[in-house]
Design a protein around this motif. Structure first.
Motif, PDB file in Angstrom:
ATOM      1  N   PHE A   1       0.375  -1.150   0.195  1.00  0.00           N
ATOM      2  CA  PHE A   1      -0.078   0.117  -0.309  1.00  0.00           C
ATOM      3  C   PHE A   1       0.689   1.045  -0.435  1.00  0.00           C
ATOM      4  CE2 PHE A   1      -1.990   3.266   2.077  1.00  0.00           C
ATOM      5  CZ  PHE A   1      -4.044   3.111   1.837  1.00  0.00           C
ATOM      6  N   TYR A   2       1.545   1.590   0.745  1.00  0.00           N
ATOM      7  CA  TYR A   2       2.534   2.617   0.796  1.00  0.00           C
ATOM      8  C   TYR A   2       4.022   2.604   0.119  1.00  0.00           C
ATOM      9  CZ  TYR A   2       0.374   2.829   5.539  1.00  0.00           C
ATOM     10  OH  TYR A   2      -0.508   3.929   6.102  1.00  0.00           O
ATOM     11  N   THR A   3       4.263   3.544  -0.515  1.00  0.00           N
ATOM     12  CA  THR A   3       5.098   3.736  -1.792  1.00  0.00           C
ATOM     13  C   THR A   3       6.743   3.701  -1.123  1.00  0.00           C
ATOM     14  OG1 THR A   3       5.024   6.073  -2.011  1.00  0.00           O
ATOM     15  CG2 THR A   3       3.570   4.910  -3.721  1.00  0.00           C
ATOM     16  N   MET A   4       6.424   4.619  -0.228  1.00  0.00           N
ATOM     17  CA  MET A   4       7.926   3.712   0.593  1.00  0.00           C
ATOM     18  C   MET A   4       8.570   2.663   0.385  1.00  0.00           C
ATOM     19  SD  MET A   4       6.804   5.071   4.830  1.00  0.00           S
ATOM     20  CE  MET A   4       8.247   4.218   5.298  1.00  0.00           C
ATOM     21  N   PHE A   5       8.054   1.923   0.453  1.00  0.00           N
ATOM     22  CA  PHE A   5       8.684   0.573   0.494  1.00  0.00           C
ATOM     23  C   PHE A   5       9.210  -0.130  -1.528  1.00  0.00           C
ATOM     24  CE2 PHE A   5       5.858   0.715   4.622  1.00  0.00           C
ATOM     25  CZ  PHE A   5       6.926   0.563   5.622  1.00  0.00           C
ATOM     26  N   ASN A   6       9.715  -0.608  -0.788  1.00  0.00           N
ATOM     27  CA  ASN A   6      10.004  -0.968  -2.485  1.00  0.00           C
ATOM     28  C   ASN A   6      10.798  -2.707  -1.997  1.00  0.00           C
ATOM     29  OD1 ASN A   6      10.630   2.059  -3.085  1.00  0.00           O
ATOM     30  ND2 ASN A   6      12.821   1.317  -1.783  1.00  0.00           N
ATOM     31  N   ARG A   7       9.364  -2.931  -3.148  1.00  0.00           N
ATOM     32  CA  ARG A   7       9.491  -4.525  -3.116  1.00  0.00           C
ATOM     33  C   ARG A   7       9.732  -5.203  -4.228  1.00  0.00           C
ATOM     34  NH1 ARG A   7       4.220  -6.012  -4.250  1.00  0.00           N
ATOM     35  NH2 ARG A   7       3.142  -4.615  -4.855  1.00  0.00           N
ATOM     36  N   THR A   8      11.045  -4.093  -4.835  1.00  0.00           N
ATOM     37  CA  THR A   8      12.093  -4.464  -5.573  1.00  0.00           C
ATOM     38  C   THR A   8      13.280  -3.766  -5.774  1.00  0.00           C
ATOM     39  OG1 THR A   8      10.945  -2.839  -7.317  1.00  0.00           O
ATOM     40  CG2 THR A   8      10.005  -5.523  -7.569  1.00  0.00           C
ATOM     41  N   LYS A   9      14.582  -3.886  -5.551  1.00  0.00           N
ATOM     42  CA  LYS A   9      15.709  -4.059  -5.673  1.00  0.00           C
ATOM     43  C   LYS A   9      15.501  -2.493  -5.884  1.00  0.00           C
ATOM     44  CE  LYS A   9      20.258  -5.505  -5.665  1.00  0.00           C
ATOM     45  NZ  LYS A   9      20.906  -6.409  -5.924  1.00  0.00           N
ATOM     46  N   VAL A  10      16.757  -1.303  -5.860  1.00  0.00           N
ATOM     47  CA  VAL A  10      16.535  -0.230  -6.174  1.00  0.00           C
ATOM     48  C   VAL A  10      17.721   0.085  -6.082  1.00  0.00           C
ATOM     49  CG1 VAL A  10      14.174   0.674  -5.877  1.00  0.00           C
ATOM     50  CG2 VAL A  10      15.922   0.850  -4.483  1.00  0.00           C
ATOM     51  N   GLY A  11      18.765   0.842  -6.719  1.00  0.00           N
ATOM     52  CA  GLY A  11      19.605   1.567  -6.673  1.00  0.00           C
ATOM     53  C   GLY A  11      20.283   1.975  -5.263  1.00  0.00           C
TER      54      GLY A  11
ATOM     55  N   GLY B   1      22.349   7.404 -18.234  1.00  0.00           N
ATOM     56  CA  GLY B   1      21.805   6.051 -19.317  1.00  0.00           C
ATOM     57  C   GLY B   1      21.213   5.594 -18.758  1.00  0.00           C
ATOM     58  N   ILE B   2      20.177   5.383 -18.523  1.00  0.00           N
ATOM     59  CA  ILE B   2      18.857   4.858 -17.420  1.00  0.00           C
ATOM     60  C   ILE B   2      17.769   5.583 -18.108  1.00  0.00           C
ATOM     61  CG2 ILE B   2      20.022   3.673 -16.412  1.00  0.00           C
ATOM     62  CD1 ILE B   2      18.949   5.554 -14.348  1.00  0.00           C
ATOM     63  N   LYS B   3      16.659   4.813 -18.767  1.00  0.00           N
ATOM     64  CA  LYS B   3      15.138   6.114 -18.126  1.00  0.00           C
ATOM     65  C   LYS B   3      14.102   5.488 -17.202  1.00  0.00           C
ATOM     66  CE  LYS B   3      15.560   6.195 -22.665  1.00  0.00           C
ATOM     67  NZ  LYS B   3      15.410   7.857 -23.610  1.00  0.00           N
ATOM     68  N   ASN B   4      13.256   6.329 -17.706  1.00  0.00           N
ATOM     69  CA  ASN B   4      12.447   6.442 -16.002  1.00  0.00           C
ATOM     70  C   ASN B   4      12.001   5.104 -15.749  1.00  0.00           C
ATOM     71  OD1 ASN B   4      10.357   7.252 -14.424  1.00  0.00           O
ATOM     72  ND2 ASN B   4       8.904   6.445 -15.421  1.00  0.00           N
ATOM     73  N   GLY B   5      12.189   4.669 -14.176  1.00  0.00           N
ATOM     74  CA  GLY B   5      11.888   2.984 -14.022  1.00  0.00           C
ATOM     75  C   GLY B   5      13.093   2.077 -14.054  1.00  0.00           C
ATOM     76  N   GLN B   6      13.981   2.857 -14.654  1.00  0.00           N
ATOM     77  CA  GLN B   6      15.563   1.536 -14.272  1.00  0.00           C
ATOM     78  C   GLN B   6      16.647   1.799 -13.610  1.00  0.00           C
ATOM     79  OE1 GLN B   6      16.208   2.065 -18.604  1.00  0.00           O
ATOM     80  NE2 GLN B   6      14.968   0.630 -19.207  1.00  0.00           N
ATOM     81  N   THR B   7      17.128   1.264 -13.113  1.00  0.00           N
ATOM     82  CA  THR B   7      18.104   1.305 -12.584  1.00  0.00           C
ATOM     83  C   THR B   7      19.748   1.045 -13.512  1.00  0.00           C
ATOM     84  OG1 THR B   7      16.974   0.175 -10.575  1.00  0.00           O
ATOM     85  CG2 THR B   7      20.016   0.060 -10.196  1.00  0.00           C
ATOM     86  N   THR B   8      20.615   1.840 -12.763  1.00  0.00           N
ATOM     87  CA  THR B   8      22.247   1.606 -13.884  1.00  0.00           C
ATOM     88  C   THR B   8      22.590   0.256 -13.263  1.00  0.00           C
ATOM     89  OG1 THR B   8      23.115   2.253 -11.530  1.00  0.00           O
ATOM     90  CG2 THR B   8      22.363   3.972 -13.592  1.00  0.00           C
ATOM     91  N   LYS B   9      23.390  -0.090 -14.398  1.00  0.00           N
ATOM     92  CA  LYS B   9      24.160  -1.571 -14.049  1.00  0.00           C
ATOM     93  C   LYS B   9      25.075  -1.526 -13.089  1.00  0.00           C
ATOM     94  CE  LYS B   9      23.795  -2.043 -19.744  1.00  0.00           C
ATOM     95  NZ  LYS B   9      25.214  -2.401 -21.022  1.00  0.00           N
ATOM     96  N   ASP B  10      25.060  -1.015 -12.756  1.00  0.00           N
ATOM     97  CA  ASP B  10      26.532  -0.514 -11.670  1.00  0.00           C
ATOM     98  C   ASP B  10      25.741  -0.514  -9.876  1.00  0.00           C
ATOM     99  OD1 ASP B  10      25.650   1.961 -11.591  1.00  0.00           O
ATOM    100  OD2 ASP B  10      27.635   2.621 -11.751  1.00  0.00           O
ATOM    101  N   GLY B  11      24.256  -0.796 -10.140  1.00  0.00           N
ATOM    102  CA  GLY B  11      23.518  -1.035  -9.194  1.00  0.00           C
ATOM    103  C   GLY B  11      23.738   0.487  -8.741  1.00  0.00           C
ATOM    104  N   MET B  12      23.801   1.720  -8.836  1.00  0.00           N
ATOM    105  CA  MET B  12      23.911   2.695  -8.462  1.00  0.00           C
ATOM    106  C   MET B  12      23.031   3.460  -8.288  1.00  0.00           C
ATOM    107  SD  MET B  12      27.390   3.466  -6.464  1.00  0.00           S
ATOM    108  CE  MET B  12      27.378   4.723  -6.495  1.00  0.00           C
ATOM    109  N   PHE B  13      22.156   3.942  -9.224  1.00  0.00           N
ATOM    110  CA  PHE B  13      21.064   5.127  -9.097  1.00  0.00           C
ATOM    111  C   PHE B  13      19.848   4.162  -9.831  1.00  0.00           C
ATOM    112  CE2 PHE B  13      24.961   7.194  -9.352  1.00  0.00           C
ATOM    113  CZ  PHE B  13      24.457   8.613  -8.850  1.00  0.00           C
ATOM    114  N   THR B  14      18.765   4.178  -9.209  1.00  0.00           N
ATOM    115  CA  THR B  14      17.696   4.328 -10.006  1.00  0.00           C
ATOM    116  C   THR B  14      17.142   5.423  -9.810  1.00  0.00           C
ATOM    117  OG1 THR B  14      17.390   2.076  -8.749  1.00  0.00           O
ATOM    118  CG2 THR B  14      15.499   2.751  -9.606  1.00  0.00           C
TER     119      THR B  14
END
Length: 215
Positions: A112-122, A151-164
């Motif tokens: 319910f709460y968007t503060m929780f990331n149920r998929t991995k983020v950077g 080098g990413i689009k909305n909803g994506q994570t960089t290959k090095d896992g640093m940024f989402t």
């Protein structure tokens, strides 16, 4: 007769056992809530660290013993922080065990709460406000700047896992649009130039302190 009507009503009403069974099925399970990935299944190991168990007990001490479930949100937040920004299903199950609740009750909160990331983020989770005030003040330019720089689009994570990067709805800082929420902090009154400066500072492992940037 009244007796016959009562018997007819009894036959139509489900038994207590049937009701309980229906409720259990309706609450669902991890399988109906979560899509497994190699590193995120109900069997994946998760437990709080010894240091965080101190925090767990402190959180639970704020509530009456029979209201442990009131601690679900702060416990999920603690689990997510320990796990590096993502909330695995095994962590939700651990919280459910601690507060003595059905796992589905915890899943309901986490979904319910968007503060929780149920998929991995950077490591740096950039939430870009795209609602009307920010859009009018240039949020599209900020998004394009971030996408080009990383080098990413909305909803994506960089290959090095640093940024989402994720475009979201209003973050409540309309007076200082355009802005982003970077992990816990707001960076406001952004321009393409200051956005690049912010990203470069994060890449260097030294995100700017709050001040001119926002709150």
């Amino acid at each position: 007769t009244m007796l016959s009507a009562a018997r007819l009503l009894t036959r139509r009403l489900p038994s207590a056992t049937a009701v309980a069974s229906q409720q259990t099925r309706a609450m669902g399970s991890a399988e109906s809530f979560h899509i497994n990935t190699p590193d995120n299944t109900p069997e994946t190991y998760f437990d709080f660290t010894e240091e965080n168990y101190v925090r767990v007990n402190k959180i639970l001490s704020k509530y009456p013993v029979n209201y442990k479930q009131s601690g679900i949100i702060p416990l999920l937040d603690l689990a997510q922080r320990q796990h590096g920004g993502g909330l695995p299903v095994a962590a939700m199950d651990k919280v459910a065990a601690i507060v003595e609740a059905a796992p589905s009750r915890v899943y309901e909160v986490a979904s319910f709460y968007t503060m929780f990331n149920r998929t991995k983020v950077g490591k740096y989770f950039i939430q870009l406000c795209g609602t009307t005030p920010c859009m009018i003040c240039g949020s599209e330019d900020i998004k394009k700047t971030i996408e080009k720089n990383l080098g990413i689009k909305n909803g994506q994570t960089t290959k090095d896992g640093m940024f989402t990067l994720l475009e979201v709805e209003c973050l409540g800082a309309c007076a200082n649009a355009p802005m982003v929420q970077l992990n816990d902090d707001y960076y406001e009154c952004l321009t393409p130039k200051t956005t690049v400066e912010l990203l470069d500072a994060c890449k260097a492992g030294n995100p700017p302190a709050m001040g001119k940037w926002g709150s």
